[in-house]
Design a protein around this motif. Structure first.
Motif, PDB file in Angstrom:
ATOM      1  N   PRO A  89       9.218 -23.456  67.834  1.00 12.53           N
ATOM      2  CA  PRO A  89       9.128 -22.235  67.023  1.00 12.53           C
ATOM      3  C   PRO A  89       9.518 -22.471  65.563  1.00 12.53           C
ATOM      4  O   PRO A  89       8.955 -21.871  64.654  1.00 12.53           O
ATOM      5  N   ARG A  90      10.466 -23.362  65.334  1.00 11.80           N
ATOM      6  CA  ARG A  90      10.876 -23.682  63.961  1.00 11.80           C
ATOM      7  C   ARG A  90       9.715 -24.323  63.202  1.00 11.80           C
ATOM      8  O   ARG A  90       9.505 -24.042  62.025  1.00 11.80           O
ATOM      9  N   ALA A  91       8.961 -25.172  63.866  1.00  8.68           N
ATOM     10  CA  ALA A  91       7.826 -25.845  63.235  1.00  8.68           C
ATOM     11  C   ALA A  91       6.737 -24.845  62.867  1.00  8.68           C
ATOM     12  O   ALA A  91       6.145 -24.934  61.784  1.00  8.68           O
ATOM     13  N   ILE A  92       6.486 -23.895  63.743  1.00  7.82           N
ATOM     14  CA  ILE A  92       5.470 -22.887  63.445  1.00  7.82           C
ATOM     15  C   ILE A  92       5.917 -22.016  62.282  1.00  7.82           C
ATOM     16  O   ILE A  92       5.128 -21.669  61.402  1.00  7.82           O
ATOM     17  N   GLY A  93       7.195 -21.670  62.231  1.00  4.67           N
ATOM     18  CA  GLY A  93       7.725 -20.907  61.097  1.00  4.67           C
ATOM     19  C   GLY A  93       7.646 -21.678  59.794  1.00  4.67           C
ATOM     20  O   GLY A  93       7.321 -21.119  58.743  1.00  4.67           O
ATOM     21  N   LEU A  94       7.908 -22.974  59.856  1.00  3.43           N
ATOM     22  CA  LEU A  94       7.825 -23.815  58.666  1.00  3.43           C
ATOM     23  C   LEU A  94       6.383 -23.934  58.190  1.00  3.43           C
ATOM     24  O   LEU A  94       6.114 -23.926  56.991  1.00  3.43           O
ATOM     25  N   TRP A  95       5.451 -24.038  59.127  1.00  6.59           N
ATOM     26  CA  TRP A  95       4.020 -24.099  58.795  1.00  6.59           C
ATOM     27  C   TRP A  95       3.598 -22.803  58.097  1.00  6.59           C
ATOM     28  O   TRP A  95       2.892 -22.833  57.086  1.00  6.59           O
ATOM     29  N   ALA A  96       4.029 -21.662  58.627  1.00  5.20           N
ATOM     30  CA  ALA A  96       3.702 -20.369  58.011  1.00  5.20           C
ATOM     31  C   ALA A  96       4.355 -20.246  56.639  1.00  5.20           C
ATOM     32  O   ALA A  96       3.740 -19.722  55.697  1.00  5.20           O
ATOM     33  N   ALA A  97       5.582 -20.727  56.497  1.00  2.00           N
ATOM     34  CA  ALA A  97       6.272 -20.663  55.204  1.00  2.00           C
ATOM     35  C   ALA A  97       5.563 -21.514  54.157  1.00  2.00           C
ATOM     36  O   ALA A  97       5.467 -21.122  52.991  1.00  2.00           O
ATOM     37  N   LEU A  98       5.060 -22.680  54.569  1.00  2.00           N
ATOM     38  CA  LEU A  98       4.310 -23.526  53.635  1.00  2.00           C
ATOM     39  C   LEU A  98       3.134 -22.761  53.044  1.00  2.00           C
ATOM     40  O   LEU A  98       2.951 -22.732  51.825  1.00  2.00           O
ATOM     41  N   TRP A  99       2.365 -22.124  53.901  1.00  5.24           N
ATOM     42  CA  TRP A  99       1.181 -21.421  53.401  1.00  5.24           C
ATOM     43  C   TRP A  99       1.544 -20.158  52.629  1.00  5.24           C
ATOM     44  O   TRP A  99       0.839 -19.792  51.690  1.00  5.24           O
ATOM     45  N   LEU A 100       2.617 -19.506  52.980  1.00  7.65           N
ATOM     46  CA  LEU A 100       3.054 -18.335  52.223  1.00  7.65           C
ATOM     47  C   LEU A 100       3.464 -18.738  50.812  1.00  7.65           C
ATOM     48  O   LEU A 100       3.048 -18.110  49.823  1.00  7.65           O
ATOM     49  N   VAL A 101       4.242 -19.806  50.701  1.00  3.56           N
ATOM     50  CA  VAL A 101       4.685 -20.283  49.385  1.00  3.56           C
ATOM     51  C   VAL A 101       3.494 -20.755  48.564  1.00  3.56           C
ATOM     52  O   VAL A 101       3.374 -20.436  47.373  1.00  3.56           O
ATOM     53  N   GLN A 102       2.584 -21.496  49.185  1.00  2.97           N
ATOM     54  CA  GLN A 102       1.401 -21.971  48.464  1.00  2.97           C
ATOM     55  C   GLN A 102       0.556 -20.799  47.969  1.00  2.97           C
ATOM     56  O   GLN A 102       0.025 -20.823  46.853  1.00  2.97           O
ATOM     57  N   THR A 103       0.429 -19.762  48.786  1.00  4.16           N
ATOM     58  CA  THR A 103      -0.356 -18.588  48.393  1.00  4.16           C
ATOM     59  C   THR A 103       0.286 -17.862  47.218  1.00  4.16           C
ATOM     60  O   THR A 103      -0.402 -17.494  46.264  1.00  4.16           O
TER      61      THR A 103
END
Length: 122
Positions: A89-103
């Motif tokens: 779950p931490r990895a999925i949250g980190l993946w989502a955070a990457l795209w949120l920050v990039q956006t």
């Protein structure tokens, strides 16, 4: 052969109890990978933010060169740790955070450069 079947039916096939610590044994191996992935993502986002803030096309080009390895590291962490109860779950949250920050940085980048909002979508 019939004796084996009777032996199985009598309960000899029962699994032994598994210690919860043994089930999530990979979690301790993923800690270093988590911190490396997080540092790599923060470094990439910081470089992207600097390129946006100063309108530095050299920094933007370096960020574009680092985006491929950054995605590879994040995909390695995300798909490599899905078997872990802690890090999945931490990895999925980190993946989502990457795209949120990039956006967010991308939208700010277009706004700072004064480009029309219609050009962002297309």
């Amino acid at each position: 052969m019939l004796d084996d079947a009777v032996h199985v039916l009598n309960g000899a096939h029962e699994r032994k109890k598994v210690d919860p610590q043994e089930v999530d044994a990979p979690a301790e191996h993923y800690v270093r990978l988590f911190w490396f992935t997080l540092a790599f993502g923060i470094g990439d986002a910081a470089l992207f933010a600097v390129a946006t803030a100063y309108l530095s096309y050299a920094a933007l080009n370096v960020d574009l060169l680092l985006m491929g390895p950054c995605l590879s590291v994040f995909m390695l962490y995300t798909f490599g740790t899905l078997d872990s109860e802690v890090h999945g779950p931490r990895a999925i949250g980190l993946w989502a955070a990457l795209w949120l920050v990039q956006t967010v940085i991308m939208v700010v980048s277009y706004a700072v450069r004064g480009e029309a909002w219609a050009q962002i979508a297309f």
